[in-house]
Design an enzyme around this catalytic site. Structure first.
Site: not given
Ligand code: TNX
Length: 537
Positions: A342
């Site tokens: 992300e």
């Molecule tokens: C997505 S899973 C994210 C996290 C969040 C999570 C909450 C991932 C690699 N990144 O930063 O905590 O969703 O479910």
């Protein structure tokens, strides 16, 4: 009464000399009610179980012996004795040479048999007078004693004998893992969890043969690991968490203690420093890292994807080199997780350049890099590992690059997803995951070819959980099912059969004081809980 002559042989291999201690005993066998070995609720389900319809009488005349020259076996024997003491309050001597009062033995034996070719494989032979646990390595012996712990009944059985007896059903168990990587992830960045909390989680996970603990040590909301060369990371970056509570961090001594505790349970700790996104707490501590000339405020919200490191500045890589070096020096395991998810405000080219450079740093410090599935977009080595959480396209790219993949699809394997619409803790962006949905999928057939699958992992993100009770509520019982998906072969996995075995975990979970979610899909054995009191607001 017909008296049976029992002849028992205990082999001690000591300083290269084989000492044979045989003992003759005139005592009669104690008639016992018999349970079929195949009916005991073991999780994860072993590869093969053959019942022989008698029982080993575990009692005060039982002793544990281990192969003397085999590294780590004595410790495994002591671990078993300690856990049985806690379960049934019986003192079982380990490797004591006075055998006069001993009628029965549990022998943890180092064996080079080829059926034990993988390090975690073990065999259990349970007879009336002996339990032989064969393993090639102490790691295999450790997995085997988890099975044995589950075979010992919680309460003793009435027999004609004067002493208390806990019958262990006889037979043979042959077992080895489906995947060598069986992971759980804990996010200690969004909310901090103490060393004691992490140890409790390790204890519970290792009982179910999970062998990888991935710690998400940094994120926008907090930096949780002391880095001696960059002290403000924890002084400033460690001071907050989601919702404005007080934060916290592990000193290097704390981290080493977690690693040591996990190692004693044959569990590998995988440290994650998430970058180039998810780095607000680092940039709030050292503003040069974000390259935009601004000092960011500490962040206590839940939104993601707004922060990034400056990927074109050499000093950023010197910083990362120090962080990876200090953490790698304290981490005996082979992996370093660089996050990589992300990074919505990092340009694509910059992201690729960044991941490539970080990979070189990770390799320089002797570790194999893991990253979330987005890293498959970079030109990385096939030795790097992608953790598939969201994008099928990224997972495909990883396979094309011949990378190994850790299977963690959010829709199935995320422990922070709510059970249903009534669950107060957790999130539901990837859906609701009731206890059956969590179990009823096949990682081997979820889109990644079997030869690319390193294993599976169940991440627990902590935006909505603030303490160990809340952690347990989301993790249990679902993580128990993930342990079976990772350890047991597909032919041995079946929801109808599993749900009965899961219900039988209630006495263990209650004895360990685990605040598990009492799913109505499960008929919990003799449970003492009440439905309404468990979930905290
Ligand atoms: C997505 S899973 C994210 C996290 C969040 C999570 C909450 C991932 C690699 N990144 O930063 O905590 O969703 O479910």
């Amino acid at each position: 009464m017909i008296k049976t002559v029992l002849i028992r042989c205990i082999f001690f291999l000591s300083i290269g000399i084989l000492v044979l201690a045989c003992q003759e005993n005139q005592k009669p066998r104690i008639p016992m009610p018999v349970t079929n070995l195949s009916d005991i609720s073991l999780i994860p389900k072993p590869t093969k179980t053959i019942a022989t319809n008698s029982a080993f009488a575990l009692d005060q005349f039982t002793a544990i012996y281990t192969s003397k020259s085999a590294t780590g076996f004595d410790k495994v024997g002591k671990f078993l004795a300690e856990k049985l003491k806690a379960k049934i309050n019986l003192d079982i001597p380990v490797n004591q040479e006075t055998t006069n009062t001993i009628d029965r033995v549990i022998y943890i034996n180092q064996s080079d048999s080829i059926v034990l070719e993988t390090p975690e494989a073990y065999q259990l032979y349970i007879n009336q007078d002996s339990i032989i646990l064969n393993a090639n390595t102490a790691e295999g012996a450790f997995r085997g004693i988890q099975t044995l712990r589950q075979l010992v009944p919680d309460v003793s059985t009435d027999t004609l004998a004067e002493q208390k007896i806990w019958p262990v059903p006889s037979g043979k168990i042959i077992d080895s893992p489906n995947f060598g990587y069986r992971g759980a992830m804990l996010d200690v960045a969004r909310h901090f969890f103490s060393v004691e909390d992490v140890k409790k989680y390790i204890d519970l996970l290792s009982y179910y043969k999970i062998n990888m603990l991935h710690l998400h040590l940094s994120d926008d909301q907090g930096w949780r690991i002391e880095i001696k060369s960059w002290p403000k990371l924890t002084e400033i970056g460690g001071s907050t968490e989601v919702g404005g509570e007080s934060g916290g961090f592990y000193t290097q001594e704390d981290y080493k203690e977690i690693v040591r505790y996990a190692q004693e349970r044959y569990m590998t700790v995988i440290p994650e420093i998430d970058m180039p996104g998810h780095t607000n707490s680092a940039s709030a501590s050292y503003p040069f890292l974000n390259g935009n000339g601004k000092t960011p405020e500490l962040y206590e919200g839940m939104r993601v994807g707004f922060s990034t490191f400056d990927t074109r500045k050499d000093t950023v890589y010197s910083f990362i080199d120090d962080v990876v070096r200090e953490i790698s020096e304290m981490t005996p395991g082979p992996y370093f997780h660089m996050g990589g998810d992300e990074s919505h405000v990092t340009k694509k080219n910059d992201y690729i350049y960044f991941v490539n450079r970080v990979e070189k740093i990770v390799q320089k410090h002797g570790k194999r890099m893991i990253g979330w599935d987005e890293i498959a977009n970079a030109d990385i080595d096939s030795n790097a590992i992608a953790q598939w959480w969201a994008s099928e396209e990224n997972a495909k790219k990883a396979v094309e690059k011949n990378m190994k993949v850790i299977v963690s699809p959010a829709k199935k394997a995320y422990l922070d997803m709510q059970y249903d619409t009534l669950t107060k803790l957790g999130l539901h962006w990837a859906g609701y995951i009731p206890v059956d949905t969590a179990y009823q999928w096949t990682p081997e057939e979820y889109g990644i070819p079997m030869e690319n699958i390193l294993g599976t992992e169940a991440p627990l993100w902590s935006e909505t959980i603030t303490n160990i009770e809340e952690l347990e509520y989301l993790a249990f019982p679902r993580v128990i099912g993930y342990s079976e998906l990772a350890w047991s072969i597909p032919e041995n996995r079946n929801w109808e059969d599993y749900k009965v075995r899961l219900g039988d975990q209630a006495p263990f979970l209650e004895r360990m004081n685990v605040n598990y979610y009492p799913s109505k899909l499960i008929d919990w054995k003799k449970s003492k809980f009440t439905y309404e009191t468990i979930e905290k607001d």
